[in-house]
Write an enzyme that holds these catalytic residues in place. Structure first.
Site, PDB file in Angstrom:
ATOM      1  N   ASP A  48       0.837  -1.195   0.000  1.00  0.00           N
ATOM      2  CA  ASP A  48       0.000   0.000   0.000  1.00  0.00           C
ATOM      3  C   ASP A  48       0.877   1.252   0.000  1.00  0.00           C
ATOM      4  O   ASP A  48       1.658   1.476   0.922  1.00  0.00           O
ATOM      5  CB  ASP A  48      -0.885   0.004   1.261  1.00  0.00           C
ATOM      6  CG  ASP A  48      -1.832   1.193   1.279  1.00  0.00           C
ATOM      7  OD1 ASP A  48      -2.983   1.014   0.843  1.00  0.00           O
ATOM      8  OD2 ASP A  48      -1.417   2.283   1.705  1.00  0.00           O
ATOM      9  N   TYR A  53       3.160   9.853  -0.529  1.00  0.00           N
ATOM     10  CA  TYR A  53       4.263   9.317   0.279  1.00  0.00           C
ATOM     11  C   TYR A  53       5.613   9.550  -0.411  1.00  0.00           C
ATOM     12  O   TYR A  53       6.655   9.435   0.221  1.00  0.00           O
ATOM     13  CB  TYR A  53       4.117   7.804   0.529  1.00  0.00           C
ATOM     14  CG  TYR A  53       2.840   7.343   1.201  1.00  0.00           C
ATOM     15  CD1 TYR A  53       1.964   8.233   1.813  1.00  0.00           C
ATOM     16  CD2 TYR A  53       2.515   5.989   1.234  1.00  0.00           C
ATOM     17  CE1 TYR A  53       0.794   7.787   2.404  1.00  0.00           C
ATOM     18  CE2 TYR A  53       1.344   5.536   1.833  1.00  0.00           C
ATOM     19  CZ  TYR A  53       0.488   6.442   2.410  1.00  0.00           C
ATOM     20  OH  TYR A  53      -0.661   5.990   2.996  1.00  0.00           O
ATOM     21  N   LYS A  78      -2.705   6.029  -4.197  1.00  0.00           N
ATOM     22  CA  LYS A  78      -3.767   7.000  -3.915  1.00  0.00           C
ATOM     23  C   LYS A  78      -3.527   8.322  -4.655  1.00  0.00           C
ATOM     24  O   LYS A  78      -2.380   8.759  -4.769  1.00  0.00           O
ATOM     25  CB  LYS A  78      -3.828   7.286  -2.402  1.00  0.00           C
ATOM     26  CG  LYS A  78      -3.829   6.007  -1.571  1.00  0.00           C
ATOM     27  CD  LYS A  78      -3.883   6.206  -0.079  1.00  0.00           C
ATOM     28  CE  LYS A  78      -3.648   4.884   0.646  1.00  0.00           C
ATOM     29  NZ  LYS A  78      -2.226   4.573   0.920  1.00  0.00           N
ATOM     30  N   HIS A 111      -7.298   9.922  -1.776  1.00  0.00           N
ATOM     31  CA  HIS A 111      -6.580   9.858  -0.496  1.00  0.00           C
ATOM     32  C   HIS A 111      -7.376  10.428   0.675  1.00  0.00           C
ATOM     33  O   HIS A 111      -7.255   9.945   1.804  1.00  0.00           O
ATOM     34  CB  HIS A 111      -5.220  10.556  -0.618  1.00  0.00           C
ATOM     35  CG  HIS A 111      -4.203  10.057   0.351  1.00  0.00           C
ATOM     36  ND1 HIS A 111      -2.870   9.894   0.027  1.00  0.00           N
ATOM     37  CD2 HIS A 111      -4.312   9.663   1.628  1.00  0.00           C
ATOM     38  CE1 HIS A 111      -2.225   9.431   1.094  1.00  0.00           C
ATOM     39  NE2 HIS A 111      -3.079   9.279   2.074  1.00  0.00           N
ATOM     40  N   PRO A 199      -2.531   0.499  12.200  1.00  0.00           N
ATOM     41  CA  PRO A 199      -3.121  -0.495  13.115  1.00  0.00           C
ATOM     42  C   PRO A 199      -2.413  -0.540  14.468  1.00  0.00           C
ATOM     43  O   PRO A 199      -2.969  -1.056  15.427  1.00  0.00           O
ATOM     44  CB  PRO A 199      -2.962  -1.819  12.356  1.00  0.00           C
ATOM     45  CG  PRO A 199      -1.829  -1.590  11.407  1.00  0.00           C
ATOM     46  CD  PRO A 199      -1.936  -0.137  11.002  1.00  0.00           C
ATOM     47  N   ARG A 246      10.561  -6.812  12.554  1.00  0.00           N
ATOM     48  CA  ARG A 246       9.174  -6.406  12.809  1.00  0.00           C
ATOM     49  C   ARG A 246       8.280  -6.672  11.596  1.00  0.00           C
ATOM     50  O   ARG A 246       7.110  -7.023  11.743  1.00  0.00           O
ATOM     51  CB  ARG A 246       9.114  -4.925  13.171  1.00  0.00           C
ATOM     52  CG  ARG A 246       9.733  -4.618  14.507  1.00  0.00           C
ATOM     53  CD  ARG A 246       9.801  -3.119  14.692  1.00  0.00           C
ATOM     54  NE  ARG A 246      10.247  -2.727  16.021  1.00  0.00           N
ATOM     55  CZ  ARG A 246      10.520  -1.476  16.361  1.00  0.00           C
ATOM     56  NH1 ARG A 246      10.400  -0.504  15.463  1.00  0.00           N
ATOM     57  NH2 ARG A 246      10.915  -1.191  17.578  1.00  0.00           N
ATOM     58  N   ILE A 247       8.844  -6.472  10.410  1.00  0.00           N
ATOM     59  CA  ILE A 247       8.071  -6.750   9.193  1.00  0.00           C
ATOM     60  C   ILE A 247       7.621  -8.210   9.229  1.00  0.00           C
ATOM     61  O   ILE A 247       6.474  -8.547   8.921  1.00  0.00           O
ATOM     62  CB  ILE A 247       8.912  -6.434   7.927  1.00  0.00           C
ATOM     63  CG1 ILE A 247       9.163  -4.922   7.832  1.00  0.00           C
ATOM     64  CG2 ILE A 247       8.235  -6.954   6.668  1.00  0.00           C
ATOM     65  CD1 ILE A 247      10.140  -4.491   6.735  1.00  0.00           C
ATOM     66  N   GLU A 248       8.529  -9.081   9.671  1.00  0.00           N
ATOM     67  CA  GLU A 248       8.224 -10.505   9.769  1.00  0.00           C
ATOM     68  C   GLU A 248       7.244 -10.771  10.927  1.00  0.00           C
ATOM     69  O   GLU A 248       6.254 -11.493  10.768  1.00  0.00           O
ATOM     70  CB  GLU A 248       9.526 -11.284   9.980  1.00  0.00           C
ATOM     71  CG  GLU A 248       9.320 -12.763   9.873  1.00  0.00           C
ATOM     72  CD  GLU A 248      10.619 -13.512   9.555  1.00  0.00           C
ATOM     73  OE1 GLU A 248      11.701 -12.875   9.513  1.00  0.00           O
ATOM     74  OE2 GLU A 248      10.529 -14.732   9.356  1.00  0.00           O
ATOM     75  N   GLU A 249       7.537 -10.167  12.067  1.00  0.00           N
ATOM     76  CA  GLU A 249       6.669 -10.342  13.248  1.00  0.00           C
ATOM     77  C   GLU A 249       5.221  -9.943  12.932  1.00  0.00           C
ATOM     78  O   GLU A 249       4.269 -10.641  13.318  1.00  0.00           O
ATOM     79  CB  GLU A 249       7.216  -9.461  14.380  1.00  0.00           C
ATOM     80  CG  GLU A 249       6.383  -9.413  15.645  1.00  0.00           C
ATOM     81  CD  GLU A 249       6.911  -8.342  16.630  1.00  0.00           C
ATOM     82  OE1 GLU A 249       8.141  -8.092  16.671  1.00  0.00           O
ATOM     83  OE2 GLU A 249       6.087  -7.760  17.340  1.00  0.00           O
ATOM     84  N   ASN A 250       5.055  -8.848  12.206  1.00  0.00           N
ATOM     85  CA  ASN A 250       3.715  -8.318  11.943  1.00  0.00           C
ATOM     86  C   ASN A 250       2.895  -9.215  11.013  1.00  0.00           C
ATOM     87  O   ASN A 250       1.679  -9.069  10.920  1.00  0.00           O
ATOM     88  CB  ASN A 250       3.810  -6.911  11.354  1.00  0.00           C
ATOM     89  CG  ASN A 250       4.371  -5.915  12.354  1.00  0.00           C
ATOM     90  OD1 ASN A 250       4.481  -6.208  13.541  1.00  0.00           O
ATOM     91  ND2 ASN A 250       4.754  -4.745  11.878  1.00  0.00           N
TER      92      ASN A 250
HETATM   93  P1  A2P Z   1       9.723   0.967  12.559  1.00  0.00           P
HETATM   94  O1  A2P Z   1       9.235   1.330  11.187  1.00  0.00           O
HETATM   95  O2  A2P Z   1      10.903   1.766  13.000  1.00  0.00           O
HETATM   96  O3  A2P Z   1       9.936  -0.520  12.715  1.00  0.00           O
HETATM   97  P2  A2P Z   1       1.570   1.872  12.238  1.00  0.00           P
HETATM   98  O4  A2P Z   1       1.610   0.651  11.379  1.00  0.00           O
HETATM   99  O5  A2P Z   1       0.410   1.902  13.184  1.00  0.00           O
HETATM  100  O6  A2P Z   1       1.638   3.135  11.414  1.00  0.00           O
HETATM  101  O7  A2P Z   1       2.852   1.880  13.197  1.00  0.00           O
HETATM  102  C1  A2P Z   1       4.136   2.074  12.665  1.00  0.00           C
HETATM  103  C2  A2P Z   1       5.123   2.352  13.774  1.00  0.00           C
HETATM  104  O8  A2P Z   1       5.207   1.207  14.641  1.00  0.00           O
HETATM  105  C3  A2P Z   1       6.509   2.591  13.259  1.00  0.00           C
HETATM  106  O9  A2P Z   1       7.104   3.546  14.127  1.00  0.00           O
HETATM  107  C4  A2P Z   1       7.193   1.244  13.399  1.00  0.00           C
HETATM  108  O10 A2P Z   1       8.581   1.387  13.627  1.00  0.00           O
HETATM  109  C5  A2P Z   1       6.540   0.686  14.628  1.00  0.00           C
HETATM  110  N1  A2P Z   1       6.389  -0.784  14.549  1.00  0.00           N
HETATM  111  C6  A2P Z   1       5.951  -1.504  13.509  1.00  0.00           C
HETATM  112  N2  A2P Z   1       5.887  -2.810  13.810  1.00  0.00           N
HETATM  113  C7  A2P Z   1       6.314  -2.930  15.087  1.00  0.00           C
HETATM  114  C8  A2P Z   1       6.503  -4.026  15.966  1.00  0.00           C
HETATM  115  N3  A2P Z   1       6.214  -5.268  15.572  1.00  0.00           N
HETATM  116  N4  A2P Z   1       6.989  -3.780  17.208  1.00  0.00           N
HETATM  117  C9  A2P Z   1       7.272  -2.518  17.605  1.00  0.00           C
HETATM  118  N5  A2P Z   1       7.122  -1.442  16.818  1.00  0.00           N
HETATM  119  C10 A2P Z   1       6.647  -1.623  15.572  1.00  0.00           C
END
Ligand code: A2P
Length: 273
Positions: A48, A53, A78, A111, A199, A246-250
């Site tokens: 997205d 951006y 957008k 947008h 989110p 974090r990309i993986e964790e999410n």
């Molecule tokens: P970063 O990009 O430095 O990893 P949202 O998706 O609500 O916009 O939130 C994005 C913010 O949350 C960014 O600052 C991002 O930091 C941080 N973030 C994204 N995933 C995680 C995670 N799994 N744990 C902690 N912080 C996270």
């Protein structure tokens, strides 16, 4: 990971992967390129972005270099919120297509109903004209689906009363404690998929003690619980991160929250910044 490949089906039959990679606030250049490459490596197939951006070209390069066929990737972008004139919209759309280096978008969104410099100002008549241009793109197949972002019930009612194609998507700010009840209900009633940006409340909910309690209980991270919460409501999450782990964790959100946990999360109100 099924959340990356499972799909919602839009009202026009187009499939959209249930988890998208959000790229708001990821600067153009190596940051956007590397984050997108990582997301694609992890298995995200839904990206997205937005003209505003500034990172469309880096994302396109990452997609091209990944070697993944274009048709396996769902790309949303957008039209900038301040473009409320159809001839300008045509120009900016052409810039987007050139930057993304593609002959079609999977989803193209207005947008916002108003320019960011005058949030809440009334541009309903202009949005109707812009939407007719979007319908043209949809009819031509240049956009496989079309939608809006940041529209409330009033904006949606005015648009749909005056045009033919009901938006396929409304992308809004949606997270625990900010679930946009009336807009979400209206969209569901009209078969408009709700996508949730921020989110994680742009990070604002990560230190919430109640979410942490539930996350510990189910053995997941706060971010994973927050993202899963959207899926439990059939809202499509668009988490953003530039950090590979974090990309993986999410994306590891293939678990279920119990009705009791969801009720506890519903009761949280102090996540917004
Ligand atoms: P970063 O990009 O430095 O990893 P949202 O998706 O609500 O916009 O939130 C994005 C913010 O949350 C960014 O600052 C991002 O930091 C941080 N973030 C994204 N995933 C995680 C995670 N799994 N744990 C902690 N912080 C996270």
């Amino acid at each position: 990971m099924p959340a990356l490949t499972d799909t919602f089906v839009l009202s026009n039959g187009v499939h959209i992967q249930k988890l998208g990679f959000g790229t708001w606030q990821i600067p153009d250049g190596p940051d956007a390129y590397n984050a997108t490459r990582t997301a694609l490596d992890v298995g995200y197939r839904h990206i997205d972005t937005a003209r505003a951006y500034g990172n469309e070209a880096s994302i396109a390069r990452a997609i091209r270099d990944s070697g993944i066929p274009r048709d396996d990737i769902f790309i949303t972008t957008k039209l900038p919120a301040e473009i409320k004139d159809v001839s300008r919209a045509r120009e900016v759309h052409a810039q987007t297509m050139a930057a993304l280096d593609t002959d079609h978008l999977d989803l193209y969104l207005i947008h916002a109903p108003w320019p960011w410099t005058s949030i809440g100002s009334d541009h309903k008549a202009e949005n109707i004209e812009i939407w007719k241009f979007f319908e043209e793109l949809y009819d031509a197949g240049t956009a496989r689906s079309i939608g809006v972002s940041n529209f409330d019930v009033d904006d949606l009612e005015s648009l749909t009363a005056a045009t033919d194609v009901v938006p396929h998507v409304n992308q809004i700010r949606w997270f625990i404690g900010n679930t946009q009840g009336p807009t979400t209900a209206w969209c569901k009633e009209h078969e408009i998929l709700v996508e949730g940006y921020s989110p994680l409340a742009t990070g604002g909910l990560l230190d919430n003690a109640e979410i942490k309690r539930i996350a510990d209980k189910v053995g997941k991270t706060v971010a994973q619980v927050a993202i899963r919460y959207l899926l439990e409501y059939d809202v499509l999450p668009l988490p953003k991160s530039t950090t590979p782990s974090r990309i993986e964790e999410n994306a590891a959100v293939d678990f279920e929250l119990s009705a009791e946990d969801i009720a506890a999360l519903d009761a949280i109100t102090d996540t917004g910044r």
